[in-house]
Write a protein that holds these residues in place. Sequence first.
Motif, PDB file in Angstrom:
ATOM      1  N   PRO A 164       0.500  -0.980   0.007  1.00  0.00           N
ATOM      2  CA  PRO A 164      -0.016   0.137   0.053  1.00  0.00           C
ATOM      3  C   PRO A 164       0.593   1.169   0.338  1.00  0.00           C
ATOM      4  CG  PRO A 164      -1.231  -1.645   1.762  1.00  0.00           C
ATOM      5  CD  PRO A 164       0.352  -2.147   1.188  1.00  0.00           C
ATOM      6  N   LEU A 165       2.170   1.473   1.082  1.00  0.00           N
ATOM      7  CA  LEU A 165       2.593   3.105   1.130  1.00  0.00           C
ATOM      8  C   LEU A 165       3.412   3.315  -0.460  1.00  0.00           C
ATOM      9  CD1 LEU A 165       4.414   2.256   4.787  1.00  0.00           C
ATOM     10  CD2 LEU A 165       2.388   4.013   3.796  1.00  0.00           C
ATOM     11  N   LEU A 166       3.912   1.601  -0.894  1.00  0.00           N
ATOM     12  CA  LEU A 166       5.224   1.519  -2.260  1.00  0.00           C
ATOM     13  C   LEU A 166       3.763   2.458  -2.762  1.00  0.00           C
ATOM     14  CD1 LEU A 166       7.294  -1.601  -1.985  1.00  0.00           C
ATOM     15  CD2 LEU A 166       7.609   0.926  -1.769  1.00  0.00           C
ATOM     16  N   THR A 167       2.626   1.532  -3.405  1.00  0.00           N
ATOM     17  CA  THR A 167       1.898   2.213  -4.559  1.00  0.00           C
ATOM     18  C   THR A 167       1.089   3.479  -4.325  1.00  0.00           C
ATOM     19  OG1 THR A 167       1.015  -0.040  -3.869  1.00  0.00           O
ATOM     20  CG2 THR A 167      -0.404   1.388  -5.162  1.00  0.00           C
ATOM     21  N   VAL A 168       1.154   3.759  -3.095  1.00  0.00           N
ATOM     22  CA  VAL A 168       0.720   5.520  -2.851  1.00  0.00           C
ATOM     23  C   VAL A 168       1.878   6.186  -3.187  1.00  0.00           C
ATOM     24  CG1 VAL A 168       0.026   7.179  -1.785  1.00  0.00           C
ATOM     25  CG2 VAL A 168      -1.568   5.254  -1.239  1.00  0.00           C
ATOM     26  N   ALA A 169       3.081   6.003  -3.229  1.00  0.00           N
ATOM     27  CA  ALA A 169       3.779   6.151  -3.213  1.00  0.00           C
ATOM     28  C   ALA A 169       4.920   6.731  -4.305  1.00  0.00           C
ATOM     29  CB  ALA A 169       5.622   6.209  -2.412  1.00  0.00           C
ATOM     30  N   VAL A 213      -8.576  12.726  -4.895  1.00  0.00           N
ATOM     31  CA  VAL A 213      -7.457  12.078  -5.047  1.00  0.00           C
ATOM     32  C   VAL A 213      -6.850  11.156  -4.171  1.00  0.00           C
ATOM     33  CG1 VAL A 213      -5.016  11.719  -6.482  1.00  0.00           C
ATOM     34  CG2 VAL A 213      -7.070  13.843  -7.586  1.00  0.00           C
ATOM     35  N   GLY A 214      -6.629  11.695  -2.954  1.00  0.00           N
ATOM     36  CA  GLY A 214      -6.144  10.565  -1.842  1.00  0.00           C
ATOM     37  C   GLY A 214      -7.078   9.431  -1.589  1.00  0.00           C
ATOM     38  N   PRO A 215      -8.523   9.968  -0.792  1.00  0.00           N
ATOM     39  CA  PRO A 215      -9.471   9.263  -0.536  1.00  0.00           C
ATOM     40  C   PRO A 215      -9.985   8.218  -1.756  1.00  0.00           C
ATOM     41  CG  PRO A 215     -10.379  11.047  -0.167  1.00  0.00           C
ATOM     42  CD  PRO A 215      -8.546  11.307  -0.896  1.00  0.00           C
ATOM     43  N   MET A 216      -9.930   8.036  -3.275  1.00  0.00           N
ATOM     44  CA  MET A 216      -9.783   7.696  -4.597  1.00  0.00           C
ATOM     45  C   MET A 216      -8.825   6.518  -4.320  1.00  0.00           C
ATOM     46  SD  MET A 216     -11.145   9.865  -7.172  1.00  0.00           S
ATOM     47  CE  MET A 216     -13.128  11.169  -7.143  1.00  0.00           C
ATOM     48  N   LEU A 217      -7.665   7.359  -4.286  1.00  0.00           N
ATOM     49  CA  LEU A 217      -6.540   6.356  -4.142  1.00  0.00           C
ATOM     50  C   LEU A 217      -6.751   5.805  -3.259  1.00  0.00           C
ATOM     51  CD1 LEU A 217      -4.293   4.553  -5.518  1.00  0.00           C
ATOM     52  CD2 LEU A 217      -2.977   6.828  -4.197  1.00  0.00           C
ATOM     53  N   LEU A 218      -7.498   5.475  -1.867  1.00  0.00           N
ATOM     54  CA  LEU A 218      -7.491   4.161  -0.831  1.00  0.00           C
ATOM     55  C   LEU A 218      -8.578   4.021  -1.380  1.00  0.00           C
ATOM     56  CD1 LEU A 218      -6.675   3.850   2.093  1.00  0.00           C
ATOM     57  CD2 LEU A 218      -8.903   6.169   2.487  1.00  0.00           C
ATOM     58  N   ASN A 219      -9.280   3.973  -1.462  1.00  0.00           N
ATOM     59  CA  ASN A 219     -10.723   3.674  -2.144  1.00  0.00           C
ATOM     60  C   ASN A 219     -10.421   2.422  -3.487  1.00  0.00           C
ATOM     61  OD1 ASN A 219     -13.195   2.542  -2.242  1.00  0.00           O
ATOM     62  ND2 ASN A 219     -13.731   3.841  -3.865  1.00  0.00           N
ATOM     63  N   VAL A 256      -1.144   7.668   1.981  1.00  0.00           N
ATOM     64  CA  VAL A 256      -2.509   8.964   1.285  1.00  0.00           C
ATOM     65  C   VAL A 256      -1.851  10.366   2.629  1.00  0.00           C
ATOM     66  CG1 VAL A 256      -4.295   9.771   0.811  1.00  0.00           C
ATOM     67  CG2 VAL A 256      -3.997   7.620   0.727  1.00  0.00           C
ATOM     68  N   SER A 257      -2.233  10.483   3.580  1.00  0.00           N
ATOM     69  CA  SER A 257      -1.855  11.073   4.364  1.00  0.00           C
ATOM     70  C   SER A 257      -0.342  11.635   4.050  1.00  0.00           C
ATOM     71  CB  SER A 257      -2.141  10.950   6.255  1.00  0.00           C
ATOM     72  OG  SER A 257      -3.337  10.385   6.541  1.00  0.00           O
ATOM     73  N   VAL A 258       0.277  11.013   4.116  1.00  0.00           N
ATOM     74  CA  VAL A 258       2.336  10.747   3.872  1.00  0.00           C
ATOM     75  C   VAL A 258       2.007  11.757   2.719  1.00  0.00           C
ATOM     76  CG1 VAL A 258       4.601  10.159   3.585  1.00  0.00           C
ATOM     77  CG2 VAL A 258       2.834  10.001   6.024  1.00  0.00           C
ATOM     78  N   PHE A 259       1.624  11.126   1.542  1.00  0.00           N
ATOM     79  CA  PHE A 259       1.984  11.427   0.604  1.00  0.00           C
ATOM     80  C   PHE A 259       0.943  12.698  -0.667  1.00  0.00           C
ATOM     81  CE2 PHE A 259       4.426   7.341   0.531  1.00  0.00           C
ATOM     82  CZ  PHE A 259       5.912   7.974   0.661  1.00  0.00           C
ATOM     83  N   LEU A 260       0.124  12.538  -0.274  1.00  0.00           N
ATOM     84  CA  LEU A 260      -0.722  13.260  -0.760  1.00  0.00           C
ATOM     85  C   LEU A 260      -0.778  14.451   0.821  1.00  0.00           C
ATOM     86  CD1 LEU A 260      -2.741  11.095  -3.034  1.00  0.00           C
ATOM     87  CD2 LEU A 260      -1.262  13.110  -3.809  1.00  0.00           C
TER      88      LEU A 260
END
Length: 284
Positions: A52-57, A73-79, A143-147
């Motif tokens: 998960p962390l690598l995907t967001v990064a 976009v962050g919540p969409m990615l989390l979804n 999402v909180s860290v990168f977005l």
Amino acid sequence: MTTTTPTPTPTTRGRTTSGLRPSLRRVGVLARAELRLLVRNRTALFNALALPLLTVALITAVGGVGDGAPDVVGPMLLNVLTLMALTFVVYYNLTVAYVARREELVLKRYLVGESSRAEILAGAAVPAVVVAATQSVLGVVGVSVFLEPPALVNPLLMVVAVVGGSVMLTALAAATSGLSRTVESAQLTTLPLLFVALPFAGLFGGAAPGGSSGVFDTISTFTPLRPIADLMMLGAVGLDRDGQVLSTFGETVAAGRLSVAVLVAWTVIGVLAARRWMRWEPRR
């Protein structure tokens, strides 16, 4: 003349309480056995915790966010991460695991012991559910860290989405395993949910392909994965199915009632299908 004092029998309340603790203990024993198998598989463990962390990064680094607002976009990615975790870690992996345990006669040996069928299924599902929930939490962190940290308008709905979705997909995995003769055939029997229901899941929030008033969106409302996505978006950012942003706890609860009802309905369907199709020993 002597009288015999009858041995007191436990009350219904006592039987219920005393029966619950051993049941949880048996589920815990089965879950620990499955968890040990997961820990020994370093690749699976790495994918579960780091993916998960690598995907967001990675998406952030390569510009996958585009011109979209980070708070949306962050919540969409989390979804997307949550749905992927539930469908592949819980549904697909559990279907394969149930088939493998059946063909190896593990399920049949479990039935000889004290564990009930529900306890056996739950014990095998606990590690997968824990992994999926962990991925969702790590997705929030990423999402909180990168977005940008999601608004978390109603975190309770997000919990309902993950927990309720896990229960539903566990039941559907048990049912699907009964339709799979071998581990290899499980790759085919899981395709309807993975490649038919997934496109209607509303991964990015709002209406499904076809428009909010189109037939595709009407159909998607009652597909098994759509309520998970809708509840995640409602809880994370307050975005309902029509693209409206809700700002209060009560509004999101009201908007999520249909999704919860659909989720419960599919859970009941999954349980009934599992009771009908689940097999506990290899086919002859």
